[in-house]
Each structure stands twice: as structure tokens, then as C-alpha cells.
Design a protein around this motif. Structure first.
Motif, PDB file in Angstrom:
ATOM      1  N   PHE A  89     -50.680  41.603  23.015  1.00 41.37           N
ATOM      2  CA  PHE A  89     -50.475  40.107  23.377  1.00 41.37           C
ATOM      3  C   PHE A  89     -50.103  39.942  24.923  1.00 41.37           C
ATOM      4  O   PHE A  89     -50.292  38.765  25.110  1.00 41.37           O
ATOM      5  N   PHE A  90     -49.588  41.009  25.523  1.00 43.32           N
ATOM      6  CA  PHE A  90     -49.265  41.004  26.736  1.00 43.32           C
ATOM      7  C   PHE A  90     -50.300  41.810  27.761  1.00 43.32           C
ATOM      8  O   PHE A  90     -49.858  42.147  28.772  1.00 43.32           O
ATOM      9  N   ASN A  91     -51.432  42.162  27.061  1.00 45.79           N
ATOM     10  CA  ASN A  91     -52.352  42.778  28.114  1.00 45.79           C
ATOM     11  C   ASN A  91     -51.744  44.328  28.236  1.00 45.79           C
ATOM     12  O   ASN A  91     -52.383  44.754  29.372  1.00 45.79           O
ATOM     13  N   TRP A  92     -50.878  44.784  27.578  1.00 41.14           N
ATOM     14  CA  TRP A  92     -50.563  46.305  27.647  1.00 41.14           C
ATOM     15  C   TRP A  92     -51.571  47.236  26.881  1.00 41.14           C
ATOM     16  O   TRP A  92     -51.902  46.832  25.641  1.00 41.14           O
ATOM     17  N   LEU A 131     -56.896  20.461  30.126  1.00 40.22           N
ATOM     18  CA  LEU A 131     -58.419  20.586  30.331  1.00 40.22           C
ATOM     19  C   LEU A 131     -58.637  22.046  30.144  1.00 40.22           C
ATOM     20  O   LEU A 131     -59.571  22.489  29.569  1.00 40.22           O
ATOM     21  N   LEU A 132     -57.755  22.728  31.061  1.00 44.82           N
ATOM     22  CA  LEU A 132     -58.211  24.125  31.142  1.00 44.82           C
ATOM     23  C   LEU A 132     -57.811  24.809  29.789  1.00 44.82           C
ATOM     24  O   LEU A 132     -58.735  25.720  29.167  1.00 44.82           O
ATOM     25  N   LEU A 133     -56.939  24.347  28.968  1.00 48.35           N
ATOM     26  CA  LEU A 133     -56.325  24.998  27.666  1.00 48.35           C
ATOM     27  C   LEU A 133     -57.568  24.887  26.851  1.00 48.35           C
ATOM     28  O   LEU A 133     -58.067  25.442  25.904  1.00 48.35           O
ATOM     29  N   LEU A 134     -58.179  23.568  26.718  1.00 46.40           N
ATOM     30  CA  LEU A 134     -59.351  23.118  25.934  1.00 46.40           C
ATOM     31  C   LEU A 134     -60.415  24.047  26.250  1.00 46.40           C
ATOM     32  O   LEU A 134     -61.387  24.078  25.043  1.00 46.40           O
ATOM     33  N   MET A 135     -60.714  24.274  27.300  1.00 45.55           N
ATOM     34  CA  MET A 135     -61.749  24.977  27.747  1.00 45.55           C
ATOM     35  C   MET A 135     -61.709  26.453  27.486  1.00 45.55           C
ATOM     36  O   MET A 135     -62.748  27.322  27.463  1.00 45.55           O
ATOM     37  N   GLY A 136     -60.435  26.936  27.112  1.00 46.59           N
ATOM     38  CA  GLY A 136     -60.357  28.285  26.610  1.00 46.59           C
ATOM     39  C   GLY A 136     -59.947  29.257  27.782  1.00 46.59           C
ATOM     40  O   GLY A 136     -59.987  30.467  27.643  1.00 46.59           O
ATOM     41  N   ILE A 137     -59.340  28.621  28.996  1.00 48.24           N
ATOM     42  CA  ILE A 137     -59.409  29.315  30.275  1.00 48.24           C
ATOM     43  C   ILE A 137     -57.651  29.502  30.127  1.00 48.24           C
ATOM     44  O   ILE A 137     -56.940  28.420  30.021  1.00 48.24           O
ATOM     45  N   ALA A 138     -57.220  30.885  30.185  1.00 44.09           N
ATOM     46  CA  ALA A 138     -55.636  31.008  30.341  1.00 44.09           C
ATOM     47  C   ALA A 138     -55.194  31.092  31.545  1.00 44.09           C
ATOM     48  O   ALA A 138     -55.663  32.099  32.422  1.00 44.09           O
ATOM     49  N   LEU A 139     -54.362  30.227  31.902  1.00 45.26           N
ATOM     50  CA  LEU A 139     -53.554  30.530  33.077  1.00 45.26           C
ATOM     51  C   LEU A 139     -52.663  31.671  33.056  1.00 45.26           C
ATOM     52  O   LEU A 139     -52.439  32.427  32.130  1.00 45.26           O
ATOM     53  N   PRO A 140     -52.228  32.312  34.283  1.00 42.74           N
ATOM     54  CA  PRO A 140     -51.421  33.229  34.282  1.00 42.74           C
ATOM     55  C   PRO A 140     -49.800  32.878  33.666  1.00 42.74           C
ATOM     56  O   PRO A 140     -49.260  31.833  33.734  1.00 42.74           O
ATOM     57  N   GLY A 141     -49.581  33.956  32.597  1.00 46.07           N
ATOM     58  CA  GLY A 141     -48.390  33.443  32.163  1.00 46.07           C
ATOM     59  C   GLY A 141     -48.573  32.637  30.684  1.00 46.07           C
ATOM     60  O   GLY A 141     -47.696  32.331  30.031  1.00 46.07           O
ATOM     61  N   MET A 142     -49.835  32.348  30.313  1.00 43.10           N
ATOM     62  CA  MET A 142     -49.957  31.564  29.174  1.00 43.10           C
ATOM     63  C   MET A 142     -51.280  31.655  28.528  1.00 43.10           C
ATOM     64  O   MET A 142     -51.957  32.689  28.967  1.00 43.10           O
ATOM     65  N   ILE A 143     -51.547  31.554  27.128  1.00 45.93           N
ATOM     66  CA  ILE A 143     -52.393  31.775  26.454  1.00 45.93           C
ATOM     67  C   ILE A 143     -53.040  30.416  25.656  1.00 45.93           C
ATOM     68  O   ILE A 143     -52.211  29.508  25.989  1.00 45.93           O
ATOM     69  N   GLN A 148     -42.275  17.325  12.885  1.00 46.65           N
ATOM     70  CA  GLN A 148     -42.264  18.413  14.165  1.00 46.65           C
ATOM     71  C   GLN A 148     -43.432  17.833  14.746  1.00 46.65           C
ATOM     72  O   GLN A 148     -44.555  17.676  14.535  1.00 46.65           O
ATOM     73  N   LYS A 149     -43.299  17.810  15.993  1.00 44.65           N
ATOM     74  CA  LYS A 149     -44.088  17.374  17.117  1.00 44.65           C
ATOM     75  C   LYS A 149     -44.735  18.888  17.930  1.00 44.65           C
ATOM     76  O   LYS A 149     -44.128  19.855  17.380  1.00 44.65           O
ATOM     77  N   ASP A 150     -45.794  18.738  18.658  1.00 45.28           N
ATOM     78  CA  ASP A 150     -46.250  19.818  19.330  1.00 45.28           C
ATOM     79  C   ASP A 150     -45.051  20.453  20.042  1.00 45.28           C
ATOM     80  O   ASP A 150     -44.195  19.706  20.543  1.00 45.28           O
ATOM     81  N   LEU A 151     -45.000  21.710  20.343  1.00 41.29           N
ATOM     82  CA  LEU A 151     -44.123  22.392  21.143  1.00 41.29           C
ATOM     83  C   LEU A 151     -44.342  23.838  21.697  1.00 41.29           C
ATOM     84  O   LEU A 151     -45.671  24.089  21.579  1.00 41.29           O
ATOM     85  N   MET A 152     -43.908  24.107  22.612  1.00 38.81           N
ATOM     86  CA  MET A 152     -44.210  25.291  23.436  1.00 38.81           C
ATOM     87  C   MET A 152     -43.155  26.584  23.131  1.00 38.81           C
ATOM     88  O   MET A 152     -41.898  26.262  23.496  1.00 38.81           O
ATOM     89  N   VAL A 153     -43.704  27.635  22.995  1.00 36.88           N
ATOM     90  CA  VAL A 153     -42.723  28.807  22.682  1.00 36.88           C
ATOM     91  C   VAL A 153     -43.048  29.863  23.988  1.00 36.88           C
ATOM     92  O   VAL A 153     -44.189  29.940  24.131  1.00 36.88           O
ATOM     93  N   GLU A 154     -41.880  30.179  24.554  1.00 36.52           N
ATOM     94  CA  GLU A 154     -42.021  31.171  25.608  1.00 36.52           C
ATOM     95  C   GLU A 154     -41.609  32.552  25.229  1.00 36.52           C
ATOM     96  O   GLU A 154     -40.512  32.543  24.127  1.00 36.52           O
ATOM     97  N   ILE A 155     -42.482  33.455  25.311  1.00 39.35           N
ATOM     98  CA  ILE A 155     -42.251  34.956  24.753  1.00 39.35           C
ATOM     99  C   ILE A 155     -42.024  35.856  25.845  1.00 39.35           C
ATOM    100  O   ILE A 155     -42.852  35.887  26.795  1.00 39.35           O
ATOM    101  N   ILE A 156     -41.051  36.758  26.046  1.00 36.89           N
ATOM    102  CA  ILE A 156     -40.798  37.678  27.136  1.00 36.89           C
ATOM    103  C   ILE A 156     -41.038  39.152  26.304  1.00 36.89           C
ATOM    104  O   ILE A 156     -40.166  39.340  25.563  1.00 36.89           O
ATOM    105  N   GLY A 157     -41.873  39.550  26.974  1.00 40.92           N
ATOM    106  CA  GLY A 157     -41.902  41.078  26.437  1.00 40.92           C
ATOM    107  C   GLY A 157     -41.374  42.292  27.657  1.00 40.92           C
ATOM    108  O   GLY A 157     -41.545  41.869  28.822  1.00 40.92           O
TER     109      GLY A 157
END
Length: 401
Positions: A34-37, A3-15, A83-92
Motif C-alpha cells: 500500500f506504501f510501495n514497500w 481531474l487527476l484522480l478521475l484519470m487514475g493519476i496518483a499524486l505523491p502521498g495520495m491514491i 455520511q458524505k465523502d471523506l478523506m482518510v489519512e494513513i501513516i505507515g
């Protein structure tokens, strides 16, 4: 969380979620913002490592590349229809102060409506994959087909495949400043134009060559070169949906994982679509049995050595038996005569050698005798005796007649 994602609210560590379409190339840039640098940092001091969430690597159809020219990382690929939905983790990583930040991208895979039924496969020799990340350069290539070579596809032409030629098995260029080559497929629902069909018949004799980098010129060469594209015409193909469905493993658009990307063309560089080779995944490859290999390596040399040893032993055995048999067949009388002759010969030879040695020693050690000493030379053992004195005629002798 959804629900938060649909509302456009980004949690810490997520977009927010990223939407991608099947059978269509997506390109996702990864920049410091992308990492708020902030932009006060140098863009080359950052590095990125993407992977599936809770996994060490990306899915086989997705690729990552960092471009020094753009100073940006790029995620790109074509999701298959299964292919189904997936989550990609990116480390900067900030390489100056070693600060790390983490972001998770939710990728929603959406089936593309009106997917391409006809595709044009090309290989551009003078460009690299990162050149296609430039939207201006990519649109310039699409305009060449939409306006001149394939006007029927102007409404829905899009890129259905993108990969480096080296990644697909081509060789690196001899000169480092030359492009590595990039392979693309442009798809549309419109039928091929007459110009494309004539072009395929023109280059068909070149298909058996596999690659003709800078070798062949075609009737449309000027159109593409004026736009800055040098094509390898040995790899030019027109692919229809019915052709891809007849390939091993089904339609290229319905294949999953690495099959979709790796069934493009490779053997040396590229192969015909009617004999395309599909590279199996790593899990499908058989395990190599080193025990059998070591057994073969040791077995044959040992067998050869044993056979040689048996052969040499047999030869020596028969040779010894032949000598023994010959000695047994010889009469005893002949053996005694041979032994007596041998002893006599040895005795004479030894006596001759001792006499010669004594004479030489005596002559060497004795001084040379003078005429006055000849009388005394008889006393020397082994020396030649002196002749008797000479008696001449007497002058006062009386001669009677």
C-alpha cells in the motif's frame, strides 16, 4: 486534483478514490505494498495509523484492527446513509529503520441500491473479527444461509453489520485460546424463510438470559456446526425494517455515527430489539461536577461531628450543674459534721499505720531475748516486762499447828 484522480493519476502521498456503499460492511486491507514497500521486508515490521484527514481519529462508524494472523491492517465499518465523502489519512511506519510514509484515501460514499429490508442478527462464539476478514470464511457463512436457512436471499444477501462481541460489551472468554465472539447482521430484501421464523420461536424463551454461550442446542445446530460456526442462540434475532424504524432514534440504517453501531444490542451482552439501548456519544454525556461531590463528602461528616460535640457539651453541662446544686442544697451543719468525722477517721488511720510500722521495725531490729536477759528487757522501751521471781516454800521453816 479531482481531474487527476478521475484519470487514475496518483499524486505523491495520495491514491485513487475508494468507493464504499451505505448499509454495507466494507473491509479495506492495509499492506506494505500500500506504501510501495517491497516484499523483501518482513511484514511484521510495519505499523499503521489511520485517521481522518486533519483529525486525530477515525469517524465513529469506522474501525481499524491489525491482524497478526494475516500480518495486515484492516479498516472496516458500515457508513450511514447520511455520511458524505471523506478523506482518510494513513501513516505507515517501518519499525526497522523508522521510515514513515503517508497516504490519503478518498472514500466516495455511494448509497446502496435495493438496501436490505430484512436482517438476521447472529453472534458466533468460536470466531473473532479477524476471521471474518477472510473472504473464504465469510462466503462459507453466507452460503449456509443462502443454500439452507434462507434460500430466498440467495440473490442479494450481504453483511450489514460487523463488530467484536467484546467491543459491544461482552466479556472475554475464560480460556485465551477461545474466540472472543463476533456479531454480524446479514441482510436481504427477501422475506424470512419459514425455517428462520420457526427458529426464532424456538429460541425466543432464551432472550431473557442475555447470553447462553455453549448452553442451548437448536434444530439447526448441526448445519452450522458442520460449517465451523458455534452460535449463541440467546442473541439470535430476526429484524425487519419496520422494527428498526420504530426504535428510539429512527431506523438503524438511518442513524449516524456511533448510534448505528452501538444500537445493536448491549446491556449485559445483548438486549431485545424492542427495548434496545442506544449509547450516547461522548459529547452528549453530562460533565461530572466534582465540587458538589466533595461538598457532600465533607458536609455530612462535619454535621455529625458538630451534633456529637453539642450533645456531649450538653451532657457535661447538666452534670456539672447537678453537682453544684446538690452541694448548695446540703446544710452547713451536715457538712461540718461530715468534715469532722472525716478528719477523725483520717487521724486514727494514720496513727494506726505509724504504730504498726514502729512495732514491726523494733521487733525486726531487736535480737530475741533469752530467759537470762528477761530482767534487762524491761529497760527496752515498748518490750513486755519480766515476771517477778518465784518464791518457793522454805524447808527449815517452822510450822505451828
Amino acid at each position: 486534483m479531482i481531474l487527476l484522480l478521475l484519470m487514475g493519476i496518483a499524486l505523491p502521498g495520495m491514491i485513487n478514490a475508494e468507493q464504499i456503499h451505505t448499509t454495507k460492511v466494507f473491509i479495506m486491507p492495509i499492506e506494505p505494498s500500500f506504501f510501495n514497500w517491497t516484499s523483501e521486508y518482513s511484514r511484521n515490521q510495519f505499523s499503521y495509523h489511520p485517521s481522518l484527514l486533519d483529525a486525530p481519529d477515525l469517524p465513529p462508524w469506522m474501525y481499524y484492527m491489525y491482524s497478526l494472523r494475516h500480518r495486515t491492517g484492516f479498516l472496516y465499518g458500515v457508513p450511514p446513509k447520511t455520511q458524505k465523502d471523506l478523506m482518510v489519512e494513513i501513516i505507515g511506519l517501518n519499525k526497522r529503520n523508522y521510515e514513515t510514509r503517508r497516504r490519503i484515501v478518498h472514500m466516495n460514499v455511494v448509497e446502496k441500491p435495493d438496501s436490505a429490508q430484512h436482517e438476521v442478527q447472529i453472534k458466533i462464539d468460536n470466531l473473532n473479527v479477524e476471521d471474518m476478514f477472510d473472504e473464504k470464511r465469510l462466503n462459507q457463512l453466507l452460503d449456509v444461509f443462502r443454500l439452507q436457512l434462507w434460500p430466498e436471499s440467495a440473490a442479494d444477501l450481504y453483511v450489514t453489520f460487523l463488530a467484536s462481541a467484546v467491543q459491544l460489551g461482552a466479556r472475554l472468554p475464560l480460556k485465551p485460546n477461545e474466540g472472543e465472539g463476533v456479531v454480524l447482521r446479514l441482510g436481504s430484501r427477501a422475506k424470512f424463510s419459514a425455517m428462520l421464523l420457526e427458529l426464532q420461536e424456538e429460541v425466543r424463551p432464551l432472550w431473557k438470559l442475555g447470553s447462553c454461550r455453549g448452553f442451548k442446542r437448536t434444530s439447526v445446530e448441526r448445519i452450522l456446526r458442520d460449517s465451523g460456526f458455534t452460535l449463541d442462540w440467546c442473541t439470535f434475532r430476526l429484524v425487519e425494517q419496520s422494527m428498526t424504524e420504530s426504535l428510539p432514534g429512527g431506523s438503524l440504517q438511518h442513524q449516524t455515527g456511533s448510534q448505528q453501531h452501538d444500537s445493536v444490542l448491549l446491556s449485559t451482552n445483548y438486549v431485545r430489539w424492542d427495548s434496545v439501548w442506544i449509547r450516547p456519544s461522548r459529547l452528549d454525556l453530562p460533565m461530572r461536577n466534582y465540587v458538589s461531590e466533595f461538598t457532600l463528602i465533607l458536609f455530612f461528616p462535619m454535621v455529625i461531628m458538630i451534633m456529637l460535640a453539642i450533645l456531649l457539651s450538653t451532657i457535661l453541662c447538666f452534670h456539672h450543674e447537678g453537682i453544684s446544686k446538690r452541694n448548695e442544697d446540703t446544710p452547713d451543719v451536715l457538712m461540718v459534721q461530715y468534715d469532722a468525722v472525716h478528719r477523725a477517721t483520717s487521724t486514727l488511720r494514720s496513727l494506726s499505720s505509724s504504730r504498726t510500722g514502729n512495732d514491726a521495725t523494733l521487733l525486726k531490729d531487736s535480737p530475741r531475748l533469752s530467759s537470762r536477759d528477761r530482767s534487762t528487757s524491761a529497760a527496752v522501751p515498748g518490750a513486755r516486762p519480766s515476771p517477778p521471781p518465784y518464791a518457793g516454800p522454805k524447808l527449815n521453816a517452822r510450822v505451828d499447828f
